[in-house]
Write a protein that holds these residues in place. Sequence first.
Motif, PDB file in Angstrom:
ATOM      1  N   VAL A   1       0.846  -1.192   0.000  1.00 29.06           N
ATOM      2  CA  VAL A   1       0.000   0.000   0.000  1.00 29.06           C
ATOM      3  C   VAL A   1       0.881   1.241   0.000  1.00 29.06           C
ATOM      4  N   LEU A   2       0.579   2.167  -0.886  1.00 30.86           N
ATOM      5  CA  LEU A   2       1.301   3.430  -0.973  1.00 30.86           C
ATOM      6  C   LEU A   2       0.360   4.552  -0.571  1.00 30.86           C
ATOM      7  N   VAL A   3       0.773   5.356   0.401  1.00 36.62           N
ATOM      8  CA  VAL A   3      -0.030   6.474   0.879  1.00 36.62           C
ATOM      9  C   VAL A   3       0.693   7.776   0.532  1.00 36.62           C
ATOM     10  N   LEU A   4       0.022   8.621  -0.240  1.00 40.24           N
ATOM     11  CA  LEU A   4       0.576   9.913  -0.623  1.00 40.24           C
ATOM     12  C   LEU A   4       0.010  10.972   0.318  1.00 40.24           C
ATOM     13  N   GLY A   5       0.871  11.531   1.155  1.00 42.92           N
ATOM     14  CA  GLY A   5       0.428  12.489   2.147  1.00 42.92           C
ATOM     15  C   GLY A   5       0.172  11.796   3.467  1.00 42.92           C
ATOM     16  N   ALA A   6       1.036  12.040   4.454  1.00 37.75           N
ATOM     17  CA  ALA A   6       0.968  11.310   5.718  1.00 37.75           C
ATOM     18  C   ALA A   6       0.566  12.211   6.878  1.00 37.75           C
ATOM     19  N   GLY A   7      -0.406  13.078   6.626  1.00 41.04           N
ATOM     20  CA  GLY A   7      -0.993  13.860   7.707  1.00 41.04           C
ATOM     21  C   GLY A   7      -2.003  13.017   8.455  1.00 41.04           C
ATOM     22  N   GLY A   8      -3.054  13.656   8.971  1.00 41.00           N
ATOM     23  CA  GLY A   8      -4.053  12.925   9.735  1.00 41.00           C
ATOM     24  C   GLY A   8      -4.770  11.862   8.930  1.00 41.00           C
TER      25      GLY A   8
ATOM     26  N   GLY B   1      -3.913  10.508   5.879  1.00 44.21           N
ATOM     27  CA  GLY B   1      -2.990   9.486   5.380  1.00 44.21           C
ATOM     28  C   GLY B   1      -2.532   8.534   6.468  1.00 44.21           C
ATOM     29  N   SER B   2      -2.330   9.052   7.671  1.00 40.07           N
ATOM     30  CA  SER B   2      -1.893   8.203   8.785  1.00 40.07           C
ATOM     31  C   SER B   2      -2.987   7.233   9.203  1.00 40.07           C
ATOM     32  N   GLU B   3      -4.226   7.681   9.195  1.00 40.05           N
ATOM     33  CA  GLU B   3      -5.331   6.783   9.551  1.00 40.05           C
ATOM     34  C   GLU B   3      -5.540   5.722   8.482  1.00 40.05           C
ATOM     35  N   ILE B   4      -5.381   6.086   7.218  1.00 40.87           N
ATOM     36  CA  ILE B   4      -5.432   5.094   6.140  1.00 40.87           C
ATOM     37  C   ILE B   4      -4.338   4.050   6.342  1.00 40.87           C
ATOM     38  N   ALA B   5      -3.141   4.519   6.692  1.00 39.40           N
ATOM     39  CA  ALA B   5      -2.012   3.617   6.906  1.00 39.40           C
ATOM     40  C   ALA B   5      -2.256   2.700   8.097  1.00 39.40           C
ATOM     41  N   ARG B   6      -2.844   3.225   9.155  1.00 38.50           N
ATOM     42  CA  ARG B   6      -3.130   2.405  10.340  1.00 38.50           C
ATOM     43  C   ARG B   6      -4.072   1.255   9.990  1.00 38.50           C
ATOM     44  N   ILE B   7      -5.123   1.567   9.239  1.00 42.51           N
ATOM     45  CA  ILE B   7      -6.070   0.526   8.823  1.00 42.51           C
ATOM     46  C   ILE B   7      -5.371  -0.506   7.936  1.00 42.51           C
ATOM     47  N   ALA B   8      -4.516  -0.028   7.024  1.00 39.44           N
ATOM     48  CA  ALA B   8      -3.791  -0.942   6.138  1.00 39.44           C
ATOM     49  C   ALA B   8      -2.903  -1.889   6.937  1.00 39.44           C
ATOM     50  N   LYS B   9      -2.189  -1.331   7.897  1.00 35.34           N
ATOM     51  CA  LYS B   9      -1.198  -2.108   8.646  1.00 35.34           C
ATOM     52  C   LYS B   9      -1.846  -3.100   9.606  1.00 35.34           C
ATOM     53  N   TYR B  10      -2.816  -2.608  10.376  1.00 35.04           N
ATOM     54  CA  TYR B  10      -3.390  -3.446  11.428  1.00 35.04           C
ATOM     55  C   TYR B  10      -4.693  -4.121  11.019  1.00 35.04           C
ATOM     56  N   GLY B  11      -5.343  -3.622   9.994  1.00 34.65           N
ATOM     57  CA  GLY B  11      -6.566  -4.256   9.524  1.00 34.65           C
ATOM     58  C   GLY B  11      -6.333  -5.291   8.447  1.00 34.65           C
ATOM     59  N   PHE B  12      -5.340  -5.036   7.565  1.00 38.17           N
ATOM     60  CA  PHE B  12      -5.126  -5.905   6.417  1.00 38.17           C
ATOM     61  C   PHE B  12      -3.699  -6.448   6.323  1.00 38.17           C
ATOM     62  N   ASN B  13      -2.884  -6.170   7.335  1.00 38.41           N
ATOM     63  CA  ASN B  13      -1.508  -6.678   7.359  1.00 38.41           C
ATOM     64  C   ASN B  13      -0.744  -6.297   6.096  1.00 38.41           C
ATOM     65  N   ASP B  14      -0.957  -5.082   5.639  1.00 41.34           N
ATOM     66  CA  ASP B  14      -0.293  -4.605   4.430  1.00 41.34           C
ATOM     67  C   ASP B  14       1.084  -4.019   4.758  1.00 41.34           C
ATOM     68  N   TYR B  15       1.920  -3.977   3.740  1.00 45.20           N
ATOM     69  CA  TYR B  15       3.216  -3.302   3.819  1.00 45.20           C
ATOM     70  C   TYR B  15       2.995  -1.878   3.345  1.00 45.20           C
ATOM     71  N   VAL B  16       3.244  -0.909   4.207  1.00 46.17           N
ATOM     72  CA  VAL B  16       2.814   0.461   3.945  1.00 46.17           C
ATOM     73  C   VAL B  16       4.003   1.375   3.665  1.00 46.17           C
ATOM     74  N   ILE B  17       3.959   1.984   2.483  1.00 45.39           N
ATOM     75  CA  ILE B  17       4.968   2.960   2.066  1.00 45.39           C
ATOM     76  C   ILE B  17       4.315   4.341   2.103  1.00 45.39           C
ATOM     77  N   GLY B  18       4.977   5.288   2.720  1.00 51.22           N
ATOM     78  CA  GLY B  18       4.451   6.643   2.770  1.00 51.22           C
ATOM     79  C   GLY B  18       5.331   7.616   2.020  1.00 51.22           C
ATOM     80  N   LEU B  19       4.704   8.502   1.254  1.00 51.04           N
ATOM     81  CA  LEU B  19       5.409   9.598   0.597  1.00 51.04           C
ATOM     82  C   LEU B  19       4.843  10.894   1.142  1.00 51.04           C
ATOM     83  N   SER B  20       5.675  11.660   1.829  1.00 48.83           N
ATOM     84  CA  SER B  20       5.172  12.861   2.460  1.00 48.83           C
ATOM     85  C   SER B  20       6.314  13.774   2.869  1.00 48.83           C
ATOM     86  N   ARG B  21       5.987  15.025   3.123  1.00 48.88           N
ATOM     87  CA  ARG B  21       6.961  15.976   3.632  1.00 48.88           C
ATOM     88  C   ARG B  21       7.183  15.757   5.125  1.00 48.88           C
TER      89      ARG B  21
END
Length: 236
Positions: free
Chosen positions: A56-63, A65-85
Amino acid sequence: DDIDFSLIPDNVRVFSNAGAFSIPVAELAWGLALALAKGISLRKRIEVYEVYGRNVLVLGAGGIGSEIARIAKYGFNDYVIGLSRSFKNPEYFDVKLPISKMNEVIGMADIIFDALPLTRHTKGILNYSVLRNLKDKAILVNVGRGDTIAEDDIYRILTERPGIRFGTDVFWRKDGRETFDTKLWQLENFTGTLHTAGAYGNPEVNNRAKQLACENALRYANGLPANNEVRRDDYA
Protein backbone atom coordinates in the motif's frame (compact mmCIF):
# COMPACT_ATOMS: atom_id res chain seq x y z
CA ASP A 1 -6.68 26.06 -1.20
CA ASP A 2 -9.69 28.41 -1.45
CA ILE A 3 -7.88 31.31 0.22
CA ASP A 4 -6.40 34.13 -1.85
CA PHE A 5 -3.19 34.72 0.09
CA SER A 6 -2.43 37.85 -1.91
CA LEU A 7 -5.19 39.57 0.08
CA ILE A 8 -3.78 38.56 3.47
CA PRO A 9 -0.98 40.68 5.00
CA ASP A 10 2.30 38.85 5.56
CA ASN A 11 2.09 39.28 9.33
CA VAL A 12 -1.23 37.40 9.56
CA ARG A 13 -0.87 33.74 10.58
CA VAL A 14 -3.24 31.24 9.00
CA PHE A 15 -4.25 27.92 10.53
CA SER A 16 -6.20 25.04 9.01
CA ASN A 17 -8.41 22.34 10.51
CA ALA A 18 -6.25 19.52 9.17
CA GLY A 19 -6.97 16.18 10.78
CA ALA A 20 -10.55 17.03 11.73
CA PHE A 21 -11.94 14.47 9.26
CA SER A 22 -9.19 11.85 9.47
CA ILE A 23 -11.28 8.90 10.65
CA PRO A 24 -14.38 9.27 8.41
CA VAL A 25 -12.29 10.09 5.34
CA ALA A 26 -10.03 7.08 5.93
CA GLU A 27 -13.10 4.88 6.35
CA LEU A 28 -14.49 6.06 3.03
CA ALA A 29 -11.10 5.69 1.35
CA TRP A 30 -11.02 2.04 2.29
CA GLY A 31 -14.69 1.72 1.30
CA LEU A 32 -13.79 2.84 -2.21
CA ALA A 33 -10.75 0.56 -2.31
CA LEU A 34 -12.80 -2.47 -1.24
CA ALA A 35 -15.62 -1.64 -3.67
CA LEU A 36 -13.11 -1.49 -6.52
CA ALA A 37 -11.27 -4.62 -5.42
CA LYS A 38 -14.41 -6.72 -5.10
CA GLY A 39 -16.59 -5.26 -7.86
CA ILE A 40 -19.25 -4.06 -5.43
CA SER A 41 -22.29 -2.44 -7.15
CA LEU A 42 -21.33 -3.81 -10.58
CA ARG A 43 -24.04 -5.93 -12.12
CA LYS A 44 -21.57 -8.38 -13.57
CA ARG A 45 -18.94 -10.81 -12.34
CA ILE A 46 -15.39 -9.47 -12.54
CA GLU A 47 -12.00 -10.57 -11.29
CA VAL A 48 -11.67 -9.59 -7.65
CA TYR A 49 -8.43 -8.26 -6.21
CA GLU A 50 -6.91 -9.12 -2.84
CA VAL A 51 -6.32 -6.34 -0.31
CA TYR A 52 -4.78 -8.41 2.49
CA GLY A 53 -0.98 -8.54 2.64
CA ARG A 54 -0.55 -6.14 -0.28
CA ASN A 55 1.81 -3.23 -0.88
CA VAL A 56 0.00 0.00 0.00
CA LEU A 57 1.30 3.43 -0.97
CA VAL A 58 -0.03 6.47 0.88
CA LEU A 59 0.58 9.91 -0.62
CA GLY A 60 0.43 12.49 2.15
CA ALA A 61 0.97 11.31 5.72
CA GLY A 62 -0.99 13.86 7.71
CA GLY A 63 -4.05 12.93 9.73
CA ILE A 64 -5.98 11.26 6.90
CA GLY A 65 -2.99 9.49 5.38
CA SER A 66 -1.89 8.20 8.78
CA GLU A 67 -5.33 6.78 9.55
CA ILE A 68 -5.43 5.09 6.14
CA ALA A 69 -2.01 3.62 6.91
CA ARG A 70 -3.13 2.40 10.34
CA ILE A 71 -6.07 0.53 8.82
CA ALA A 72 -3.79 -0.94 6.14
CA LYS A 73 -1.20 -2.11 8.65
CA TYR A 74 -3.39 -3.45 11.43
CA GLY A 75 -6.57 -4.26 9.52
CA PHE A 76 -5.13 -5.91 6.42
CA ASN A 77 -1.51 -6.68 7.36
CA ASP A 78 -0.29 -4.60 4.43
CA TYR A 79 3.22 -3.30 3.82
CA VAL A 80 2.81 0.46 3.95
CA ILE A 81 4.97 2.96 2.07
CA GLY A 82 4.45 6.64 2.77
CA LEU A 83 5.41 9.60 0.60
CA SER A 84 5.17 12.86 2.46
CA ARG A 85 6.96 15.98 3.63
CA SER A 86 6.22 15.03 7.25
CA PHE A 87 4.65 12.06 9.03
CA LYS A 88 2.07 12.59 11.77
CA ASN A 89 2.22 8.94 12.87
CA PRO A 90 5.44 7.46 11.49
CA GLU A 91 4.86 4.20 13.34
CA TYR A 92 2.16 3.21 10.83
CA PHE A 93 4.58 3.26 7.89
CA ASP A 94 7.13 0.59 6.99
CA VAL A 95 8.93 2.97 4.62
CA LYS A 96 8.93 6.78 4.78
CA LEU A 97 10.08 8.74 1.73
CA PRO A 98 9.76 12.24 0.27
CA ILE A 99 7.24 12.92 -2.50
CA SER A 100 10.14 13.26 -4.95
CA LYS A 101 10.49 9.46 -4.85
CA MET A 102 7.04 8.86 -6.33
CA ASN A 103 8.14 7.59 -9.73
CA GLU A 104 10.54 5.16 -8.07
CA VAL A 105 7.95 3.44 -5.86
CA ILE A 106 4.49 3.86 -7.41
CA GLY A 107 5.01 0.77 -9.56
CA MET A 108 5.49 -1.36 -6.42
CA ALA A 109 2.04 -0.58 -5.02
CA ASP A 110 -1.08 -2.69 -5.30
CA ILE A 111 -3.22 0.02 -3.72
CA ILE A 112 -2.44 3.75 -3.79
CA PHE A 113 -4.21 6.31 -1.64
CA ASP A 114 -3.93 9.99 -2.55
CA ALA A 115 -4.43 12.09 0.60
CA LEU A 116 -2.47 15.10 -0.63
CA PRO A 117 -3.55 18.70 -0.08
CA LEU A 118 -3.84 20.90 -3.15
CA THR A 119 -0.89 23.28 -3.26
CA ARG A 120 1.21 24.80 -6.01
CA HIS A 121 3.51 21.78 -5.55
CA THR A 122 0.86 19.05 -5.82
CA LYS A 123 -1.50 20.31 -8.54
CA GLY A 124 -1.54 17.67 -11.30
CA ILE A 125 1.26 15.72 -9.61
CA LEU A 126 -0.34 12.45 -10.69
CA ASN A 127 -0.09 12.96 -14.44
CA TYR A 128 0.35 10.50 -17.28
CA SER A 129 4.12 10.23 -16.86
CA VAL A 130 3.53 9.03 -13.30
CA LEU A 131 0.33 7.03 -13.83
CA ARG A 132 1.84 4.96 -16.63
CA ASN A 133 4.08 3.35 -13.98
CA LEU A 134 1.11 1.80 -12.16
CA LYS A 135 0.83 -1.97 -11.91
CA ASP A 136 -1.61 -3.53 -14.35
CA LYS A 137 -4.02 -4.41 -11.50
CA ALA A 138 -3.42 -1.43 -9.25
CA ILE A 139 -6.17 0.35 -7.34
CA LEU A 140 -5.92 4.13 -6.98
CA VAL A 141 -8.15 6.05 -4.54
CA ASN A 142 -8.26 9.83 -4.14
CA VAL A 143 -9.55 11.45 -0.94
CA GLY A 144 -7.23 14.47 -1.05
CA ARG A 145 -8.14 16.96 -3.76
CA GLY A 146 -9.37 16.21 -7.26
CA ASP A 147 -6.87 18.48 -8.97
CA THR A 148 -3.87 16.57 -7.59
CA ILE A 149 -4.68 14.10 -10.40
CA ALA A 150 -4.80 15.17 -14.05
CA GLU A 151 -8.36 14.31 -15.11
CA ASP A 152 -7.63 13.59 -18.78
CA ASP A 153 -4.58 11.52 -17.84
CA ILE A 154 -6.39 9.24 -15.38
CA TYR A 155 -9.15 8.74 -17.97
CA ARG A 156 -6.52 7.82 -20.55
CA ILE A 157 -4.87 5.28 -18.24
CA LEU A 158 -8.19 3.67 -17.28
CA THR A 159 -9.21 3.25 -20.93
CA GLU A 160 -5.80 2.02 -22.08
CA ARG A 161 -5.39 -0.41 -19.17
CA PRO A 162 -8.79 -1.53 -17.84
CA GLY A 163 -7.17 -3.70 -15.17
CA ILE A 164 -6.36 -0.50 -13.26
CA ARG A 165 -9.21 0.72 -11.07
CA PHE A 166 -9.81 4.23 -9.75
CA GLY A 167 -12.15 5.64 -7.13
CA THR A 168 -12.53 9.16 -5.80
CA ASP A 169 -14.49 11.20 -3.30
CA VAL A 170 -13.06 14.46 -4.63
CA PHE A 171 -13.54 15.91 -8.11
CA TRP A 172 -12.13 18.58 -10.38
CA ARG A 173 -12.86 22.27 -10.20
CA LYS A 174 -14.29 23.99 -13.22
CA ASP A 175 -15.04 27.72 -13.20
CA GLY A 176 -13.93 27.81 -9.58
CA ARG A 177 -16.33 25.14 -8.32
CA GLU A 178 -16.01 21.41 -7.79
CA THR A 179 -18.14 19.56 -10.31
CA PHE A 180 -19.10 15.91 -10.24
CA ASP A 181 -19.73 15.81 -13.98
CA THR A 182 -16.89 13.74 -15.48
CA LYS A 183 -16.59 11.24 -18.31
CA LEU A 184 -15.08 8.79 -15.81
CA TRP A 185 -18.61 7.71 -14.82
CA GLN A 186 -18.82 5.94 -18.19
CA LEU A 187 -16.08 3.48 -17.16
CA GLU A 188 -16.60 0.22 -15.30
CA ASN A 189 -13.19 0.50 -13.62
CA PHE A 190 -14.21 3.75 -11.92
CA THR A 191 -16.36 4.47 -8.89
CA GLY A 192 -16.98 7.61 -6.88
CA THR A 193 -18.79 9.33 -4.04
CA LEU A 194 -19.84 12.96 -4.20
CA HIS A 195 -17.40 14.47 -1.66
CA THR A 196 -19.23 12.91 1.29
CA ALA A 197 -16.25 11.65 3.29
CA GLY A 198 -15.86 14.76 5.45
CA ALA A 199 -18.18 17.58 6.50
CA TYR A 200 -20.91 16.67 4.01
CA GLY A 201 -21.14 13.13 5.32
CA ASN A 202 -23.34 13.71 8.36
CA PRO A 203 -23.98 16.36 11.06
CA GLU A 204 -21.96 14.48 13.69
CA VAL A 205 -18.80 14.62 11.60
CA ASN A 206 -19.36 18.29 10.78
CA ASN A 207 -20.02 19.29 14.39
CA ARG A 208 -16.94 17.44 15.62
CA ALA A 209 -14.82 19.34 13.09
CA LYS A 210 -16.27 22.66 14.26
CA GLN A 211 -15.45 21.76 17.85
CA LEU A 212 -11.84 20.95 16.96
CA ALA A 213 -11.49 24.25 15.11
CA CYS A 214 -12.84 26.17 18.10
CA GLU A 215 -10.51 24.34 20.49
CA ASN A 216 -7.54 25.24 18.27
CA ALA A 217 -8.60 28.90 18.14
CA LEU A 218 -8.95 28.92 21.93
CA ARG A 219 -5.42 27.58 22.33
CA TYR A 220 -4.11 30.38 20.15
CA ALA A 221 -6.15 33.00 22.04
CA ASN A 222 -4.71 31.74 25.32
CA GLY A 223 -1.13 31.99 24.07
CA LEU A 224 -0.67 28.24 23.64
CA PRO A 225 0.80 26.56 20.54
CA ALA A 226 -1.96 26.11 17.94
CA ASN A 227 -2.02 23.22 15.49
CA ASN A 228 -1.82 23.19 11.70
CA GLU A 229 -0.20 26.49 10.83
CA VAL A 230 -0.33 26.88 7.06
CA ARG A 231 2.88 27.36 5.09
CA ARG A 232 2.08 30.43 3.05
CA ASP A 233 4.68 29.64 0.38
CA ASP A 234 2.77 26.43 -0.47
CA TYR A 235 -0.01 28.59 -1.85
CA ALA A 236 1.18 32.14 -2.47
